[in-house]
Scaffold this active site. Structure first.
Site, short mmCIF file in Angstrom:
data_model
loop_
_atom_site.label_atom_id
_atom_site.label_comp_id
_atom_site.label_asym_id
_atom_site.label_seq_id
_atom_site.Cartn_x
_atom_site.Cartn_y
_atom_site.Cartn_z
CB THR A 95 -41.73 -73.09 29.27
OG1 THR A 95 -41.04 -71.95 28.78
CG2 THR A 95 -40.75 -74.25 29.40
CE LYS A 170 -37.86 -71.66 28.65
NZ LYS A 170 -37.52 -70.30 28.83
CE LYS A 238 -44.00 -73.72 33.71
NZ LYS A 238 -43.67 -73.22 32.37
P1 NAP Z 1 -47.40 -64.86 34.36
O1 NAP Z 1 -46.95 -63.46 34.50
O2 NAP Z 1 -47.85 -65.62 35.58
O3 NAP Z 1 -48.59 -64.88 33.28
C1 NAP Z 1 -49.33 -66.04 33.02
C2 NAP Z 1 -50.39 -65.71 31.99
O4 NAP Z 1 -51.11 -66.91 31.69
C3 NAP Z 1 -51.44 -64.70 32.47
O5 NAP Z 1 -51.87 -63.94 31.36
C4 NAP Z 1 -52.57 -65.62 32.98
O6 NAP Z 1 -53.83 -65.01 32.99
C5 NAP Z 1 -52.51 -66.70 31.92
N1 NAP Z 1 -53.09 -67.98 32.36
C6 NAP Z 1 -52.56 -68.85 33.26
N2 NAP Z 1 -53.36 -69.93 33.39
C7 NAP Z 1 -54.39 -69.74 32.54
C8 NAP Z 1 -55.54 -70.52 32.21
N3 NAP Z 1 -55.76 -71.72 32.78
N4 NAP Z 1 -56.41 -70.02 31.30
C9 NAP Z 1 -56.18 -68.82 30.72
N5 NAP Z 1 -55.11 -68.03 30.98
C10 NAP Z 1 -54.24 -68.50 31.89
O7 NAP Z 1 -46.27 -65.78 33.68
P2 NAP Z 1 -45.10 -65.38 32.67
O8 NAP Z 1 -43.87 -65.12 33.45
O9 NAP Z 1 -45.60 -64.38 31.68
O10 NAP Z 1 -44.87 -66.81 31.96
C11 NAP Z 1 -45.70 -67.28 30.92
C12 NAP Z 1 -44.99 -68.46 30.24
O11 NAP Z 1 -43.74 -68.02 29.71
C13 NAP Z 1 -44.67 -69.64 31.17
O12 NAP Z 1 -44.82 -70.87 30.49
C14 NAP Z 1 -43.22 -69.40 31.53
O13 NAP Z 1 -42.56 -70.60 31.90
C15 NAP Z 1 -42.69 -68.82 30.23
N6 NAP Z 1 -41.49 -67.96 30.35
C16 NAP Z 1 -41.42 -66.97 31.28
C17 NAP Z 1 -40.27 -66.19 31.36
C18 NAP Z 1 -40.12 -65.07 32.38
O14 NAP Z 1 -38.98 -64.57 32.56
N7 NAP Z 1 -41.18 -64.62 33.07
C19 NAP Z 1 -39.20 -66.41 30.49
C20 NAP Z 1 -39.32 -67.40 29.53
C21 NAP Z 1 -40.48 -68.16 29.47
P3 NAP Z 1 -54.27 -64.10 34.26
O15 NAP Z 1 -53.76 -62.71 33.96
O16 NAP Z 1 -55.76 -64.20 34.26
O17 NAP Z 1 -53.65 -64.71 35.48
#
Ligand code: NAP
Length: 286
Positions: A95, A170, A238
């Site tokens: 997102t 979204k 965010k």
């Molecule tokens: P998360 O668990 O914090 O995972 C973030 C991922 O992004 C990790 O693999 C992290 O790598 C990687 N990452 C972050 N910054 C990076 C960078 N600069 N370079 C390379 N890799 C990077 O977050 P998440 O909950 O999966 O969310 C991911 C996305 O999906 C976000 O945009 C969020 O808004 C969206 N989303 C989440 C949900 C939910 O319920 N969680 C639902 C809908 C949408 P590392 O492992 O090295 O930290």
């Protein structure tokens, strides 16, 4: 189809797992390499840079945290763009900013790469179950080509139109969900203060017109004092920043967006950023 996947976080890991389960030829990259191991054990191939992953993939899916992170994975040193071949496809499921998405898509088009923005809704539960809602923007023929991938990760897959429209959809989702979450927290606070049985309140309200995904899935977590993420407060704040930027661009009066953004910013300032979004409940100390 050789499928690359970059970003194995709370969402990415189970989504990639569902692609493997569906039989796709999967290759993976994650900044913290150890997070690739469970998928490698099941047959995926891991790469140490996005560029290497891109060079070996026809379609690359990205799901990382925020706009600068997608930019880094795409265009940073050893980014995907330096490995992608003409004709390849990038599907960004993070997102992020709709405006920057359109910029990224134009930049990739200069090297013959088509980009879809396809953010998701449904939380960690939906990612694990393969029942996500997927809202996609970009070229329709590219969307059709990617449909089998979407079907492996989601249930409700909607083509929303041109590049950036997936992210704008979204934003709508996040505003509606946030206002709902505030309502859930307030309802449960009132129930507690009024001495009601929390389980009975969950049952009664969940079965009526005020029932919602938030009430059914996050209400029970609040009642059990379970504030583990799910979806982290810092990520929802965010998203509300991005939604606030969108309504400002549109010149709209949007009190629900403003109010949600203020409350989630307060939660972040209180140190609740790594809690699940149901942790908003803790903003009020009653
Ligand atoms: P998360 O668990 O914090 O995972 C973030 C991922 O992004 C990790 O693999 C992290 O790598 C990687 N990452 C972050 N910054 C990076 C960078 N600069 N370079 C390379 N890799 C990077 O977050 P998440 O909950 O999966 O969310 C991911 C996305 O999906 C976000 O945009 C969020 O808004 C969206 N989303 C989440 C949900 C939910 O319920 N969680 C639902 C809908 C949408 P590392 O492992 O090295 O930290």
């Amino acid at each position: 189809m050789k499928v690359g996947f970059a970003g194995l976080g709370i969402m990415g890991a189970p989504m990639a797992s569902n692609l493997l389960k569906a039989g796709f030829d999967l290759r993976v990259y994650n900044r913290t390499a150890s997070r690739c191991e469970p998928l490698v054990a099941r047959g995926a191939k891991a790469y140490s840079t996005p560029a290497e992953l891109a060079a070996e993939s026809d379609v690359v899916i990205t799901i990382v945290s925020d706009t600068p992170d997608v930019e880094a994975v795409l265009f940073g040193e050893n980014g995907l763009a330096s490995g992608l071949k003409a004709g390849a496809v990038v599907v960004d499921m993070s997102t992020i900013s709709p405006t920057r998405t359109v910029e990224f898509s134009k930049r990739l088009a200069e090297q013959g790469v088509s980009m879809l923005d396809a953010p998701v809704s449904g939380g960690d539960k939906g990612a694990i179950a393969g029942t996500l809602s997927i809202m996609a923007g970009g070229d329709k023929a590219t969307f059709d080509r990617c449909m089998p991938l979407f079907e492996a990760m989601g249930k409700n897959v909607v083509y929303t139109g041109v590049s950036g429209n997936g992210q704008k959809t979204k934003m709508v989702n996040q505003v509606v969900g946030s206002v709902n979450l505030i309502a859930m927290c307030e309802g449960l606070r009132i129930a507690k203060k009024a001495g009601l049985d929390p389980e009975k309140t969950l049952d009664a309200v969940g079965g009526g017109a005020a029932g919602s995904w938030i009430w059914t899935n996050l209400g029970p977590r609040v009642v059990k004092d379970d504030f583990a993420p799910g979806f982290m407060i810092k990520l929802q704040q965010k998203d509300l920043r991005l939604a606030s930027e969108l309504v400002e661009d549109l010149g709209m009066d949007a009190p629900g967006t403003k109010w949600s953004y203020e409350l989630f910013t307060k939660a972040l300032e209180m140190g609740l950023g790594d809690d699940g979004n149901q942790g908003l409940y803790k903003v009020w100390q009653d």
